[in-house]
Scaffold this motif. Structure first.
Motif, PDB file in Angstrom:
ATOM      1  N   THR A  39       0.811  -1.374  -0.125  1.00 47.05           N
ATOM      2  CA  THR A  39      -0.022   0.048  -0.080  1.00 47.05           C
ATOM      3  C   THR A  39       0.886   1.158  -0.204  1.00 47.05           C
ATOM      4  O   THR A  39       0.610   2.139  -0.887  1.00 47.05           O
ATOM      5  CB  THR A  39      -0.938  -0.201   1.387  1.00 47.05           C
ATOM      6  N   LEU A  40       1.774   1.326   0.830  1.00 47.58           N
ATOM      7  CA  LEU A  40       2.624   2.393   0.796  1.00 47.58           C
ATOM      8  C   LEU A  40       3.325   2.704  -0.535  1.00 47.58           C
ATOM      9  O   LEU A  40       3.610   3.731  -0.839  1.00 47.58           O
ATOM     10  CB  LEU A  40       3.514   2.169   2.073  1.00 47.58           C
ATOM     11  N   ASP A  41       3.860   1.550  -1.205  1.00 45.62           N
ATOM     12  CA  ASP A  41       4.628   1.521  -2.415  1.00 45.62           C
ATOM     13  C   ASP A  41       3.529   2.147  -3.396  1.00 45.62           C
ATOM     14  O   ASP A  41       4.018   3.067  -4.395  1.00 45.62           O
ATOM     15  CB  ASP A  41       5.144   0.163  -3.120  1.00 45.62           C
ATOM     16  N   LEU A  42       2.505   1.903  -3.320  1.00 46.67           N
ATOM     17  CA  LEU A  42       1.419   2.405  -4.330  1.00 46.67           C
ATOM     18  C   LEU A  42       1.216   3.836  -3.951  1.00 46.67           C
ATOM     19  O   LEU A  42       1.063   4.719  -4.973  1.00 46.67           O
ATOM     20  CB  LEU A  42       0.141   1.623  -4.276  1.00 46.67           C
ATOM     21  N   GLN A  43       1.012   4.125  -2.899  1.00 46.71           N
ATOM     22  CA  GLN A  43       0.902   5.524  -2.517  1.00 46.71           C
ATOM     23  C   GLN A  43       2.144   6.558  -2.824  1.00 46.71           C
ATOM     24  O   GLN A  43       1.932   7.562  -3.317  1.00 46.71           O
ATOM     25  CB  GLN A  43       0.456   5.804  -1.019  1.00 46.71           C
ATOM     26  N   GLN A  44       3.321   5.935  -2.505  1.00 44.05           N
ATOM     27  CA  GLN A  44       4.412   6.746  -3.011  1.00 44.05           C
ATOM     28  C   GLN A  44       4.522   6.893  -4.656  1.00 44.05           C
ATOM     29  O   GLN A  44       4.913   8.241  -5.231  1.00 44.05           O
ATOM     30  CB  GLN A  44       5.739   6.116  -2.303  1.00 44.05           C
ATOM     31  N   ALA A  45       4.157   6.048  -5.275  1.00 44.99           N
ATOM     32  CA  ALA A  45       4.059   6.212  -6.875  1.00 44.99           C
ATOM     33  C   ALA A  45       2.822   7.267  -7.102  1.00 44.99           C
ATOM     34  O   ALA A  45       3.135   7.815  -8.071  1.00 44.99           O
ATOM     35  CB  ALA A  45       3.837   4.786  -7.617  1.00 44.99           C
ATOM     36  N   GLN A  46       1.865   6.943  -6.551  1.00 48.18           N
ATOM     37  CA  GLN A  46       0.788   8.053  -6.731  1.00 48.18           C
ATOM     38  C   GLN A  46       1.251   9.446  -6.602  1.00 48.18           C
ATOM     39  O   GLN A  46       0.929  10.216  -7.127  1.00 48.18           O
ATOM     40  CB  GLN A  46      -0.568   7.585  -6.045  1.00 48.18           C
ATOM     41  N   LEU A  47       1.748   9.752  -5.326  1.00 53.65           N
ATOM     42  CA  LEU A  47       2.353  10.809  -4.950  1.00 53.65           C
ATOM     43  C   LEU A  47       3.467  11.427  -5.854  1.00 53.65           C
ATOM     44  O   LEU A  47       3.383  12.594  -6.333  1.00 53.65           O
ATOM     45  CB  LEU A  47       2.925  10.879  -3.609  1.00 53.65           C
TER      46      LEU A  47
END
Length: 75
Positions: A39-47
């Motif tokens: 989840t964190l990896d996905l959120q960082q990519a989105q950011l």
């Protein structure tokens, strides 16, 4: 002597049960950490994507940037 042997056996069984429960808890926590990392990896990519698009919107003189309109297609 026989009572002492039974008591020792009981204590060993209790420790084995406790150990098994701890192993189950550790595995559950490990699985949770793995999901949180995804989840964190996905959120960082989105950011990162949002930050990349901010200058494009500001320079184009278009509409103000609205993150809600930028939701990736997998949502």
């Amino acid at each position: 002597m026989h009572e002492a042997h039974i008591e020792l056996q009981h204590r060993i069984e209790e420790l084995e049960i406790q150990s098994a429960l701890q192993e189950e808890t550790i595995q559950s926590l490990s699985d949770t950490i793995a999901r949180l990392q995804q989840t964190l990896d996905l959120q960082q990519a989105q950011l990162r994507l949002l930050y990349q698009r901010l200058p494009d919107r500001a320079d184009s003189g278009g509409e103000p940037f609205n993150p809600a309109s930028e939701i990736p297609p997998h949502y």
